[in-house]
Design an enzyme around this catalytic site. Sequence first.
Site, PDB file in Angstrom:
ATOM      1  N   HIS A 188       2.580   5.417   7.517  1.00 16.17           N
ATOM      2  CA  HIS A 188       3.591   4.984   8.367  1.00 16.17           C
ATOM      3  C   HIS A 188       3.319   5.291   9.733  1.00 16.17           C
ATOM      4  CE1 HIS A 188       6.780   5.014   5.004  1.00 16.17           C
ATOM      5  NE2 HIS A 188       6.668   3.837   5.541  1.00 16.17           N
ATOM      6  N   CYS A 486      -7.319 -12.726   1.560  1.00 17.33           N
ATOM      7  CA  CYS A 486      -6.458 -11.547   1.910  1.00 17.33           C
ATOM      8  C   CYS A 486      -7.126 -10.248   1.732  1.00 17.33           C
ATOM      9  CB  CYS A 486      -5.330 -11.478   0.906  1.00 17.33           C
ATOM     10  SG  CYS A 486      -5.715 -11.587  -0.692  1.00 17.33           S
TER      11      CYS A 486
END
Length: 561
Positions: A188, A486
Site C-alpha cells: 500500500h 498483462c
Amino acid sequence: MTQAHAVLHGIGVSAGMAIGNVVQVPPAAPFSPDEPATTDSASAIEKVHKALEQVASGLEARMATVPEHARAVLEATAMMARDPGLTGAIDTRLTSGTGVTRAVHDAVEEFATMFANLGGYMAERVTDLHDVRDRTISRLLGREEPGVPKLTSPAVIVAHDLAPAETAAMDKKLVLGIITAAGGPTSHTAILAAQLGIPAVVKTSGALELPNGTVVAVNGSTGEVIISPSQVEQDELLERAERRAAALKDSHGSGATKDGHAVALLANIGTLDDAKAAAAQDVEGSGLFRTEFLFLGQSSAPTVAEQTAIYTEVLRSFGDRRVVIRTLDAGADKPLSFANLGEEENPALGRRGIRLGFAIPQLLEDQLAALGAAHRETDADLRVMAPMIATCEEAEQFAESARAAGLPSVGIMIEVPAAALRSQDLLAIVDFASIGTNDLSQYTMAADRMEGELANLLDPWQPAVLQLIQHSCAGGQTNDKKVGVCGEAGGDPLLALVLVGLGVSSLSMAPGKVPAVRASLGMHTLELCQQMASAAVGARTATDARQAVLDLADQELNVLL
Ligand code: PEP
Ligand code: MG
C-alpha cells in the site's frame, strides 16, 4: 555522474527524482519485556479492546483529512484493528496470563507469519498489521501513536517501513521522497506514494544507517539512492528529472503510437482498493484483476453473494471502461486454504490456476455466477479470462461455463508455452487472449520466477519468449481476435514498443507505469515498433535484443528508462 559515489540500491516504486536531507522515522515502541503477567483477564481484555478501538477510530477520523484515494487505506488498517480473528488471538493470550503488550505483539506476529507464508500480495499486508500493533502498544503504554516526526522543512523520509496510514497523510510539500528498508512493489505504501507523486524506493538495504541530515538523491524509477552527491551532480540529476517530467507532461489520454495506432493502456489490480485507486488515474480500464488476492488468507470460500458485491463495486469504480477479470489463479505461490488439494512436489507445475478450478468445480462455478450477476448490475465493459490454459479442451470447457453464466466476452491467458504455440486453435474458441509474460518466461526458460538468482533467464527480453509472443499474436490475427499483455513486461517503456510491434493490442501494468509507456509509444511509429520487434526476435541473446531495440529507439526515450 562524474565520480563514483556511495549508492544504496532498492526497488523504485514511485517514479521521479528527489534530493533532500534525510529524516529517519524512529522505530516504534517495542512490547514491554518486564510487564506483569495478566491476572485479571477480563479487565486486560477490556483495556486492549479499548486501545484497538481507539486506534481504529483514530484512523477513521483521519479519513476526513486525507485525499479520496487514501481513505480506503486508512479504512483497511482500521478494519484490521477490529478484525475478530486478531482480537480473538489476543484474548486467548490474555486469558492464559500473557501481559497486555506482549499479547498484542505475539498475536500480531502469529498473523504476520501466516500472511508472510502466503507470500506475494498477502505478505505485503504485514505492514498494515505491524502498524496496528505499534499503534496499539503505544496506546497501552500511554504514549503517542508512532509516526513520521513533525517536519518543519522539506525532507526525505527514511523508515524501516512506512505504515500506509502514515503515507496517506503525507504532505507532498514537505515530504520530497521516501526510502524504506522493507516493503515491496505492491505494498500500500508503494501504491500511495505513486498516487501522491512522491518519489519512493523500497527494500533499500543500508537505508536505516543513513544519519539524519545526510543529503541523498532518490531515484524512484531506478531504485538508486545516491549518498551526498556534489552540487554539480545534484544539478545534473535534477536536470534529468526535469527532462523526464517534461517528457511525461503531455502523457495523457488513450495510448497510441506516434502515427495513431491505438494501444489500450490498462491497470493491473488485486483488490477493491487497487481498483478504486487505479480507476482514479488516467488509464483505459483494468487489463488484469487478480481475483485470488481477494481470498488469500480466508479459511472458507467466499459466497456467490459476497463475490458479487465485490465484483460489482470493482466494475462500478471503472464506469463504462474495460475491466478484464481473471478467475482464481490459486495454487503454487498463491495457496488458498479452502482450495487445498494436498502437497505437491512441484506446485508451479501442479494443479494451479484453471486446473484447480476444474478440480473443485464449485469454486469456478460460484465465481462465474458472481461475475455474471455483477455484469448484469453494471455498465462496465466486462471481460473474463482463465489463467494457465494449456489445451483446447480446457479453453472449451472454460468458455462454455463462462458463456452459460451470461458473460459477454470470454478469454484465456497465454502463459504456458503450449498455449502460445497453439494460439491459432485456442483463439478460434475464445474471444481474446492476454499474455502473462511472468509465467510465460518462467515456463519457457524453466526458471522459477521466485528465484532471484535466475533473473537472467527470467528476462522477458529472451528471444525465445519474444518468439512465443509473436506466435501468440499471429494466432490472434488469423482469427481476428485481440491479444494483449498483462505481465510485468508491458510496463517497460522499451519492451512495450517491441510488444506492440509483435501485434499486441493492449498493455496492462502497475498504474504508475502507464505515463512512461504512453509517452514512449507516442514517440515511435507502428512501423518502427515492427522493425524493433523483428530485430529483437532475430537477436541471439536477451542483451542483444534489448540493445538492438535501444539502437532503433528515439534518443528522447532514454530519459524514461
Ligand atoms: C503472468 O504470469 O504474467 C501474470 C500476469 O499472472 P501472475 O503474475 O498473476 O501469475
Ligand atoms: Mg501468471
